[in-house]
Motif scaffolding. Structure first.
Motif, mmCIF file in Angstrom:
data_model
loop_
_atom_site.group_PDB
_atom_site.id
_atom_site.type_symbol
_atom_site.label_atom_id
_atom_site.label_comp_id
_atom_site.label_asym_id
_atom_site.label_seq_id
_atom_site.Cartn_x
_atom_site.Cartn_y
_atom_site.Cartn_z
ATOM 1 N N ARG A 85 9.834 -5.131 -0.010
ATOM 2 C CA ARG A 85 9.897 -3.955 -0.871
ATOM 3 C C ARG A 85 8.854 -4.021 -1.984
ATOM 4 N NH1 ARG A 85 15.747 -5.637 -2.954
ATOM 5 N NH2 ARG A 85 15.658 -6.418 -0.838
ATOM 6 N N ASP A 86 8.643 -2.905 -2.661
ATOM 7 C CA ASP A 86 7.782 -2.871 -3.839
ATOM 8 C C ASP A 86 8.496 -3.595 -4.974
ATOM 9 O OD1 ASP A 86 6.217 -1.278 -2.248
ATOM 10 O OD2 ASP A 86 6.774 0.598 -3.230
ATOM 11 N N VAL A 87 7.766 -4.433 -5.697
ATOM 12 C CA VAL A 87 8.398 -5.253 -6.732
ATOM 13 C C VAL A 87 7.895 -4.947 -8.136
ATOM 14 C CG1 VAL A 87 8.762 -7.132 -5.082
ATOM 15 C CG2 VAL A 87 6.698 -7.122 -6.508
ATOM 16 N N ASP A 88 6.868 -4.114 -8.285
ATOM 17 C CA ASP A 88 6.235 -3.911 -9.594
ATOM 18 C C ASP A 88 7.194 -3.370 -10.648
ATOM 19 O OD1 ASP A 88 3.909 -4.856 -8.559
ATOM 20 O OD2 ASP A 88 3.015 -2.889 -8.206
ATOM 21 N N ASP A 89 8.175 -2.575 -10.225
ATOM 22 C CA ASP A 89 9.083 -1.951 -11.187
ATOM 23 C C ASP A 89 10.438 -2.653 -11.288
ATOM 24 O OD1 ASP A 89 7.175 -0.012 -11.755
ATOM 25 O OD2 ASP A 89 7.872 1.299 -10.142
ATOM 26 N N LEU A 90 10.597 -3.782 -10.607
ATOM 27 C CA LEU A 90 11.887 -4.459 -10.622
ATOM 28 C C LEU A 90 12.130 -5.136 -11.973
ATOM 29 C CD1 LEU A 90 12.051 -6.214 -7.111
ATOM 30 C CD2 LEU A 90 13.078 -4.043 -7.810
ATOM 31 N N ASP A 91 13.342 -4.940 -12.514
ATOM 32 C CA ASP A 91 13.723 -5.671 -13.724
ATOM 33 C C ASP A 91 14.348 -7.002 -13.312
ATOM 34 O OD1 ASP A 91 16.215 -5.008 -12.743
ATOM 35 O OD2 ASP A 91 16.738 -3.663 -14.398
ATOM 36 N N LEU A 92 14.901 -7.730 -14.283
ATOM 37 C CA LEU A 92 15.476 -9.037 -13.984
ATOM 38 C C LEU A 92 16.572 -8.930 -12.925
ATOM 39 C CD1 LEU A 92 16.390 -11.854 -16.425
ATOM 40 C CD2 LEU A 92 18.136 -11.017 -14.848
ATOM 41 N N HIS A 93 17.421 -7.916 -13.060
ATOM 42 C CA HIS A 93 18.502 -7.749 -12.086
ATOM 43 C C HIS A 93 17.954 -7.415 -10.708
ATOM 44 C CE1 HIS A 93 21.472 -8.005 -15.255
ATOM 45 N NE2 HIS A 93 20.879 -7.025 -15.935
ATOM 46 N N GLY A 94 16.900 -6.589 -10.657
ATOM 47 C CA GLY A 94 16.319 -6.215 -9.381
ATOM 48 C C GLY A 94 15.666 -7.396 -8.680
ATOM 49 N N VAL A 95 14.955 -8.218 -9.442
ATOM 50 C CA VAL A 95 14.324 -9.403 -8.863
ATOM 51 C C VAL A 95 15.388 -10.375 -8.362
ATOM 52 C CG1 VAL A 95 12.945 -11.457 -9.409
ATOM 53 C CG2 VAL A 95 12.201 -9.210 -10.225
ATOM 54 N N THR A 96 16.424 -10.564 -9.157
ATOM 55 C CA THR A 96 17.501 -11.475 -8.775
ATOM 56 C C THR A 96 18.204 -10.997 -7.506
ATOM 57 O OG1 THR A 96 17.861 -12.065 -11.090
ATOM 58 C CG2 THR A 96 19.630 -12.568 -9.553
ATOM 59 N N ALA A 97 18.496 -9.705 -7.436
ATOM 60 C CA ALA A 97 19.158 -9.149 -6.256
ATOM 61 C C ALA A 97 18.282 -9.318 -5.016
ATOM 62 C CB ALA A 97 19.487 -7.679 -6.485
ATOM 63 N N ALA A 98 16.970 -9.050 -5.160
ATOM 64 C CA ALA A 98 16.064 -9.185 -4.029
ATOM 65 C C ALA A 98 16.032 -10.625 -3.525
ATOM 66 C CB ALA A 98 14.662 -8.734 -4.435
ATOM 67 N N ALA A 99 16.000 -11.583 -4.453
ATOM 68 C CA ALA A 99 15.976 -12.986 -4.058
ATOM 69 C C ALA A 99 17.271 -13.388 -3.357
ATOM 70 C CB ALA A 99 15.742 -13.869 -5.288
ATOM 71 N N LEU A 100 18.405 -12.921 -3.855
ATOM 72 C CA LEU A 100 19.687 -13.253 -3.233
ATOM 73 C C LEU A 100 19.818 -12.636 -1.850
ATOM 74 C CD1 LEU A 100 22.107 -12.936 -6.287
ATOM 75 C CD2 LEU A 100 21.679 -15.015 -4.943
ATOM 76 N N GLU A 101 19.365 -11.396 -1.699
ATOM 77 C CA GLU A 101 19.425 -10.745 -0.391
ATOM 78 C C GLU A 101 18.571 -11.496 0.621
ATOM 79 O OE1 GLU A 101 18.259 -6.708 -1.098
ATOM 80 O OE2 GLU A 101 19.786 -6.455 -2.640
ATOM 81 N N SER A 102 17.369 -11.901 0.197
ATOM 82 C CA SER A 102 16.491 -12.652 1.093
ATOM 83 C C SER A 102 17.084 -14.011 1.423
ATOM 84 C CB SER A 102 15.116 -12.830 0.445
ATOM 85 O OG SER A 102 14.253 -13.536 1.304
ATOM 86 N N LEU A 103 17.678 -14.666 0.423
ATOM 87 C CA LEU A 103 18.303 -15.970 0.647
ATOM 88 C C LEU A 103 19.412 -15.870 1.687
ATOM 89 C CD1 LEU A 103 18.648 -18.961 -0.269
ATOM 90 C CD2 LEU A 103 20.265 -18.119 -1.991
ATOM 91 N N ALA A 104 20.250 -14.857 1.563
ATOM 92 C CA ALA A 104 21.378 -14.705 2.490
ATOM 93 C C ALA A 104 20.904 -14.379 3.899
ATOM 94 C CB ALA A 104 22.309 -13.607 1.977
ATOM 95 N N GLU A 105 20.007 -13.395 4.028
ATOM 96 C CA GLU A 105 19.554 -12.995 5.359
ATOM 97 C C GLU A 105 18.738 -14.106 6.014
ATOM 98 O OE1 GLU A 105 17.125 -9.398 7.636
ATOM 99 O OE2 GLU A 105 17.506 -9.273 5.479
ATOM 100 N N SER A 106 17.876 -14.764 5.241
ATOM 101 C CA SER A 106 17.034 -15.817 5.804
ATOM 102 C C SER A 106 17.824 -17.078 6.110
ATOM 103 C CB SER A 106 15.881 -16.136 4.847
ATOM 104 O OG SER A 106 15.049 -15.009 4.673
ATOM 105 N N PHE A 107 18.993 -17.244 5.493
ATOM 106 C CA PHE A 107 19.849 -18.360 5.858
ATOM 107 C C PHE A 107 20.188 -18.272 7.336
ATOM 108 C CE2 PHE A 107 24.382 -20.018 6.015
ATOM 109 C CZ PHE A 107 24.007 -21.344 6.108
ATOM 110 N N ASN A 108 20.383 -17.065 7.834
ATOM 111 C CA ASN A 108 20.609 -16.915 9.264
ATOM 112 C C ASN A 108 19.310 -17.070 10.044
ATOM 113 O OD1 ASN A 108 22.017 -16.110 11.774
ATOM 114 N ND2 ASN A 108 20.625 -14.363 11.619
#
Length: 318
Positions: free
Chosen positions: A135-158
């Motif tokens: 996704r585009d990341v330029d406008d992500l705030d702290l919560h948006g960056v954190t959510a993106a990292a957690l989503e990637s962590l969970a999906e990539s765990f599989n």
């Protein structure tokens, strides 16, 4: 997997978790996934021609996946056949198998997001998270960056851990290499855009099939690693995802942390309405730290499960 090599999967998981793919080797010896990617690119350029009919492009996409799976199984079988028995054979196969696992690299990529966030460097965190999300990341705030990292962590765990470990445990190097070939093809050509919709159809569908059981296993491991939390959210929200598999570990992680993941995201300047997982607050730094702890515990649980299965199989052969 041949009887003498039954203990290679847990050894591979242990070695990869401790060492990973040595960074210095990337230039001297590109990761095998890079080679698979180049082969897919070559076949896509040759066969996915705009002037061909949709049916013909779908047929050639099926052939592409068949070639990839066949070549992966052949290479994996030849490599396993090169080793007879004993500790050295098990170690050699385990070392080869580490090439298909990503426990350590996934942890490092998410830590690369967490570290600048803890230092208050949001631009650096955005840059780091851009390496693991589309996704585009330029406008992500702290919560948006954190959510993106957690989503990637969970999906990539599989995708990077549970699924390849499952195929390795069941079918040895041929199974592992076949999975990595299909998963790489799905990431490159398994898209719904007009260019790939027909040619990548077989890659996307085969990847769905190969990930169906592992994705649910990954979700269960996340819930157990979180102290048996997240089951209700997983059961309720997992099927909201457009993918039949990706929603399971993401929903499990959202429920395990008591946060909300998913929701609208921007891709190439366009907002995409994605489903939400969980109904808690937006995640913060504390949740990213907790998510990494859950991930480490889930990896340990996977190792224990694989070890028990392989020991059971080894004892049955005695």
């Amino acid at each position: 997997m041949a009887e003498p090599l039954l203990l290679a999967p847990p050894l591979a998981l242990l070695i990869e978790a401790l060492v990973g793919y040595p960074q210095g080797l990337h230039k001297a010896l590109p990761h095998p996934v890079t080679w698979i990617g180049k082969a897919i690119e070559a076949m896509e350029r040759r066969w996915n021609r705009p002037e061909s009919s949709e049916i013909r492009r779908k047929e050639l996409g099926v052939i592409t996946v068949a070639i990839l799976i066949g070549a992966a199984i052949l290479i994996g079988s030849l490599l396993e056949a090169a080793f007879d028995s004993g500790l050295l054979a098990t170690l050699a196969v385990a070392l080869l198998a580490t090439l298909g696992l990503a426990q350590r690299s996934l942890h490092q990529h998410v830590m690369a997001v967490l570290d600048p966030l803890e230092a208050g460097d949001l631009p650096a965190a955005r840059q780091a998270v851009s390496l693991i999300v589309g996704r585009d990341v330029d406008d992500l705030d702290l919560h948006g960056v954190t959510a993106a990292a957690l989503e990637s962590l969970a999906e990539s765990f599989n995708d990077g851990v549970v699924a390849p470990a499952s195929w390795l445990t069941l079918f040895g190097l041929p199974g592992l290499f076949a999975y990595k070939a299909v998963n790489t093809a799905d990431s490159q050509i398994g898209h719904m855009e007009p260019r790939w919709r027909s040619f990548g159809w077989a890659a996307a569908k085969t990847d769905d099939v190969m990930n169906w059981v592992p994705a649910r296993l990954a979700a269960g491991l996340i819930c157990v690693a979180a102290g048996w939390k997240g089951w209700a959210t997983m059961r309720r929200d997992a099927r909201k995802h457009a993918s039949p598999n990706a929603g399971w570990p993401e929903a499990a992680m959202a429920g395990a942390l008591g946060v909300k993941l998913g929701g609208p995201a921007r891709y190439d300047g366009e907002t995409t309405q994605r489903p939400s997982f969980g109904d808690g607050r937006a995640p913060d730094l504390t949740d990213l730290r907790r998510g990494l702890r859950i991930y480490r515990r889930a990896c340990a649980l996977l190792w224990l499960l694989v070890t028990l299965l392989c020991l059971g199989g080894w004892r049955l052969t005695q």
